[in-house]
Design a protein around this motif. Structure first.
Motif, short mmCIF file in Angstrom:
data_model
loop_
_atom_site.label_atom_id
_atom_site.label_comp_id
_atom_site.label_asym_id
_atom_site.label_seq_id
_atom_site.Cartn_x
_atom_site.Cartn_y
_atom_site.Cartn_z
N PHE A 25 7.45 -2.84 -12.45
CA PHE A 25 7.68 -2.65 -11.09
C PHE A 25 7.26 -1.47 -10.41
N ASP A 26 7.28 -0.38 -11.02
CA ASP A 26 6.78 0.89 -11.00
C ASP A 26 5.45 0.82 -10.32
N PHE A 27 4.59 0.02 -11.36
CA PHE A 27 2.98 0.07 -11.22
C PHE A 27 2.74 -0.66 -9.73
N VAL A 28 3.19 -1.84 -9.84
CA VAL A 28 3.17 -2.76 -8.53
C VAL A 28 3.59 -1.99 -7.52
N GLY A 29 5.03 -1.35 -7.48
CA GLY A 29 5.14 -0.74 -6.36
C GLY A 29 4.50 0.46 -5.90
N ALA A 30 4.02 1.08 -6.68
CA ALA A 30 3.19 2.18 -6.46
C ALA A 30 1.96 1.87 -5.74
N VAL A 31 1.44 0.99 -6.10
CA VAL A 31 0.01 0.36 -5.49
C VAL A 31 0.30 0.02 -4.14
N PHE A 32 1.37 -0.85 -3.85
CA PHE A 32 1.86 -1.23 -2.56
C PHE A 32 2.32 0.04 -1.75
N LEU A 33 2.81 0.77 -2.18
CA LEU A 33 3.29 1.89 -1.19
C LEU A 33 2.46 2.95 -0.98
N ILE A 34 1.48 3.03 -1.95
CA ILE A 34 0.17 3.93 -1.76
C ILE A 34 -0.59 3.36 -0.38
#
Length: 201
Positions: A10-19
């Motif tokens: 969730f951290d990885f996917v969320g980070a990509v999306f929010l960046i």
């Protein structure tokens, strides 16, 4: 299973999306900071992460290099200024930490990474904060942030490390959104941030 795999996923996917989503804000912030405060725009500092592994945390700069007549840096409060306070109150200064999350140095949710100099001051209970990845936000942040005592912060950090779960992370995420909107607990009364931890306070 959540702690071992899904949290990082969730951290990885969320980070990509929010960046991607916040990139226009970060670009504008970059040029405004460069114009108002100068270079470097990105503040980096070594911090201890999970298992006390040292990493470099990224933040947008919020303080100037203003000095007194003797060449000494002014107090944090004077160097912060209204522009820096606005960046902090809107949590814009935290956006570069999305890249720390992407790299795996940090999680969205976990105990805030503190100074390396504090490592020798923790008792056994407080050391539990380093058994999990540090976070951009955490249980202590949604329960007072810089406005509560160090002892209380560490109580929240230890509780989180021992009780990490999807539901707890979800609760913290929702409370964080509320805190950002209300701009609660940014600093202690009369201080730009908070006092240093000395092993007792």
């Amino acid at each position: 299973m959540y702690r071992a795999f899904f949290k990082r996923f969730f951290d990885f996917v969320g980070a990509v999306f929010l960046i991607i989503l916040s990139s226009p804000i970060m670009i504008v912030a970059y040029f405004l900071i460069k114009k108002r405060l100068g270079s470097p725009v990105i503040f980096t500092q070594a911090r201890p992460g999970q298992n006390e592994k040292i990493f470099n945390i990224y933040k947008f700069r919020t303080m100037s290099n203003a000095k007194d007549e003797n060449g000494n840096l002014l107090s944090d409060e004077l160097r912060l200024g209204e522009f820096g306070k606005a960046l902090r109150s809107l949590s814009i200064d935290e956006l570069p930490q999305l890249f720390n999350v992407l790299k795996g140095d940090m999680s969205f949710i976990g105990p805030r990474p503190l100074l390396i100099e504090y490592l020798g001051l923790y008792n056994d209970e407080q050391k539990l904060r380093h058994s999990v990845r540090p976070g951009i936000t955490g249980l202590a942040q949604v329960n007072g942030r810089n406005a509560i005592s160090w002892a209380k912060k560490f109580e929240f950090d230890s509780y989180y490390a021992k009780n990490l779960s999807f539901m707890l992370d979800l609760k913290i995420a929702l409370l964080t959104i509320k805190k950002v909107i209300k701009k609660d607990g940014i600093s202690k009364d009369g201080m730009a941030t908070t006092e240093k931890f000395n092993g007792h306070n």
